[in-house]
Design a protein around this motif. Structure first.
Motif, PDB file in Angstrom:
ATOM      1  N   SER A 110       0.832  -1.139   0.145  1.00 18.04           N
ATOM      2  CA  SER A 110      -0.229  -0.015  -0.039  1.00 18.04           C
ATOM      3  C   SER A 110       0.711   1.207   0.201  1.00 18.04           C
ATOM      4  O   SER A 110       1.934   1.379   0.514  1.00 18.04           O
ATOM      5  CB  SER A 110      -0.768   0.049   1.100  1.00 18.04           C
ATOM      6  OG  SER A 110      -1.471   1.247   1.486  1.00 18.04           O
ATOM      7  N   ASN A 111       0.465   2.215  -0.496  1.00 24.08           N
ATOM      8  CA  ASN A 111       1.116   3.622  -0.696  1.00 24.08           C
ATOM      9  C   ASN A 111       0.792   4.392   0.686  1.00 24.08           C
ATOM     10  O   ASN A 111       1.256   5.501   0.900  1.00 24.08           O
ATOM     11  CB  ASN A 111       0.589   4.592  -1.878  1.00 24.08           C
ATOM     12  CG  ASN A 111      -1.000   4.951  -1.984  1.00 24.08           C
ATOM     13  OD1 ASN A 111      -1.695   4.549  -0.979  1.00 24.08           O
ATOM     14  ND2 ASN A 111      -1.500   5.207  -3.171  1.00 24.08           N
ATOM     15  N   GLN A 112       0.250   3.732   1.529  1.00 26.29           N
ATOM     16  CA  GLN A 112       0.127   4.364   2.952  1.00 26.29           C
ATOM     17  C   GLN A 112       1.285   4.092   3.695  1.00 26.29           C
ATOM     18  O   GLN A 112       1.548   4.794   4.972  1.00 26.29           O
ATOM     19  CB  GLN A 112      -1.167   3.531   3.859  1.00 26.29           C
ATOM     20  CG  GLN A 112      -2.518   4.086   3.095  1.00 26.29           C
ATOM     21  CD  GLN A 112      -3.383   3.265   3.860  1.00 26.29           C
ATOM     22  OE1 GLN A 112      -3.533   2.315   4.534  1.00 26.29           O
ATOM     23  NE2 GLN A 112      -4.881   4.435   4.236  1.00 26.29           N
ATOM     24  N   PHE A 113       2.342   3.361   3.234  1.00 30.28           N
ATOM     25  CA  PHE A 113       3.673   3.008   4.046  1.00 30.28           C
ATOM     26  C   PHE A 113       4.609   4.092   3.597  1.00 30.28           C
ATOM     27  O   PHE A 113       4.404   4.535   2.370  1.00 30.28           O
ATOM     28  CB  PHE A 113       4.101   1.687   3.525  1.00 30.28           C
ATOM     29  CG  PHE A 113       3.219   0.369   4.107  1.00 30.28           C
ATOM     30  CD1 PHE A 113       3.500   0.079   5.661  1.00 30.28           C
ATOM     31  CD2 PHE A 113       2.257  -0.166   3.649  1.00 30.28           C
ATOM     32  CE1 PHE A 113       2.744  -0.869   6.211  1.00 30.28           C
ATOM     33  CE2 PHE A 113       1.552  -1.155   3.956  1.00 30.28           C
ATOM     34  CZ  PHE A 113       1.932  -1.619   5.379  1.00 30.28           C
ATOM     35  N   LEU A 149      -1.037  -4.574   3.531  1.00 29.41           N
ATOM     36  CA  LEU A 149      -1.705  -3.353   3.832  1.00 29.41           C
ATOM     37  C   LEU A 149      -1.460  -2.948   5.460  1.00 29.41           C
ATOM     38  O   LEU A 149      -0.845  -3.627   6.009  1.00 29.41           O
ATOM     39  CB  LEU A 149      -3.220  -3.728   3.790  1.00 29.41           C
ATOM     40  CG  LEU A 149      -3.784  -4.132   2.443  1.00 29.41           C
ATOM     41  CD1 LEU A 149      -5.296  -4.393   2.589  1.00 29.41           C
ATOM     42  CD2 LEU A 149      -3.795  -3.293   1.336  1.00 29.41           C
ATOM     43  N   ARG A 150      -1.878  -1.568   5.499  1.00 34.98           N
ATOM     44  CA  ARG A 150      -1.411  -1.042   7.152  1.00 34.98           C
ATOM     45  C   ARG A 150      -2.566  -1.789   7.872  1.00 34.98           C
ATOM     46  O   ARG A 150      -3.531  -1.630   7.449  1.00 34.98           O
ATOM     47  CB  ARG A 150      -1.578   0.323   6.589  1.00 34.98           C
ATOM     48  CG  ARG A 150      -0.965   1.124   7.879  1.00 34.98           C
ATOM     49  CD  ARG A 150      -0.594   2.791   7.690  1.00 34.98           C
ATOM     50  NE  ARG A 150       0.039   3.152   8.783  1.00 34.98           N
ATOM     51  CZ  ARG A 150       0.291   4.655   9.121  1.00 34.98           C
ATOM     52  NH1 ARG A 150      -0.204   5.506   7.869  1.00 34.98           N
ATOM     53  NH2 ARG A 150       0.784   4.983   9.985  1.00 34.98           N
ATOM     54  N   GLY A 151      -1.892  -2.012   9.163  1.00 28.47           N
ATOM     55  CA  GLY A 151      -2.530  -2.517  10.134  1.00 28.47           C
ATOM     56  C   GLY A 151      -2.523  -1.666  11.295  1.00 28.47           C
ATOM     57  O   GLY A 151      -1.858  -0.829  11.303  1.00 28.47           O
ATOM     58  N   ALA A 152      -3.458  -1.915  12.182  1.00 23.77           N
ATOM     59  CA  ALA A 152      -3.458  -1.251  13.488  1.00 23.77           C
ATOM     60  C   ALA A 152      -3.594  -2.047  14.794  1.00 23.77           C
ATOM     61  O   ALA A 152      -3.897  -3.350  14.390  1.00 23.77           O
ATOM     62  CB  ALA A 152      -4.565  -0.088  13.364  1.00 23.77           C
TER      63      ALA A 152
END
Length: 267
Positions: A110-113, A149-152
């Motif tokens: 993901s480009n969120q990283f 994907l980004r996790g939380a």
């Protein structure tokens, strides 16, 4: 024993924080105030996984042994007895592997990283490709076999196991738990570890997670997983395996000799 070892469900938002304590319970507290029922814990145990610190992720799946994701469908499976063992601190595999070899598995991130994670993913994929396996890996921008994907939450990363001959299709990584000064090698080692789960590897120290994590020894026994020994591998502890349960904040774990033997044996 390696210093600053953390499981992939590291407590808090920094890789170097103290590991949460482990306590045996019949009902283990889970995320969002939920509890894991005794019946579910029994199913997890029957599959050969530790029932300590079982939790739910944001998708409602079960996280066991720190970073292994089990779906409700997984809990209904009754695999035949099989296990890949390397020496006394063993390499394990699940009963499901990736089939249709030779093949290329595509991976996207993901480009969120931060950009550093893309760089680290390339390092991780290069490590696999350097082994000249029947599995090749390629990073793509979309339509990947494995999406990162980004996790939380209170875990560092999670992944599942192959199904129907296909790799598990999702890795979640809580990038905020790494800290600002984490090295490319450490991130690459975590990503390679999760990809290892996606293609069927379990933790090297499954039989005693205290080897890499410290704390209480956990040995669930073979259960339905069983054992297949790889001849010619070294006996004794294996401190540098990429599939150990816990990793230090400054550790870099390219494949060691036993890892390479295990990868070559399966793929």
């Amino acid at each position: 024993m390696m210093k600053r070892m953390l499981p992939v469900w590291a407590a808090g938002l920094a890789l170097t924080l103290t590991v949460a304590g482990c306590t045996e319970k019949e009902n283990v507290p889970a995320a969002a105030g939920q509890e894991i029922s005794a019946a579910t814990l029994s199913q997890i145990r029957q599959l050969g996984f530790s029932t300590q610190n079982v939790r739910r992720d944001e998708d409602g799946n079960y996280l066991v042994e720190g970073d292994i994701l089990l779906t409700a469908q997984n809990l209904q499976q009754r695999p035949t007895v099989q296990l890949l063992r390397v020496g006394q601190d063993e390499q394990y595999r699940t009963t499901n592997l990736v089939t249709g070899l030779p093949r290329t598995i595509t991976v996207s991130i993901s480009n969120q990283f931060p950009a550093s994670f893309t760089t680290a993913l390339d390092v991780a994929l290069d490590r696999y490709n350097a082994e000249n396996l029947q599995l090749r890996f390629a990073r793509v921008s979309s339509g990947a076999d494995i999406r990162i994907l980004r996790g939380a939450g209170d875990y560092l990363a999670s992944a599942g196991f192959p199904s129907g001959g296909e790799p598990f299709n999702l890795i979640r990584v809580n990038s905020r738990a790494f800290g600002p000064d984490i090295s490319t090698g450490t991130i690459a080692s975590v990503l390679a570890h999760e990809i290892g789960h996606c293609i069927g590897f379990r933790h090297t120290d499954y039989m005693d997670r205290s080897y890499s994590c410290g704390g209480q020894a956990v040995n669930e026994g073979a259960s339905t997983v069983g054992a297949i020994y790889i001849p010619g591998t070294a006996v004794g502890p294996d401190p540098d395996s990429w599939m150990l349960s816990c990793i230090g904040a400054d550790d870099d774990r390219p494949f060691n000799a036993n890892d390479k033997t295990a990868l070559d044996y399966l793929y």
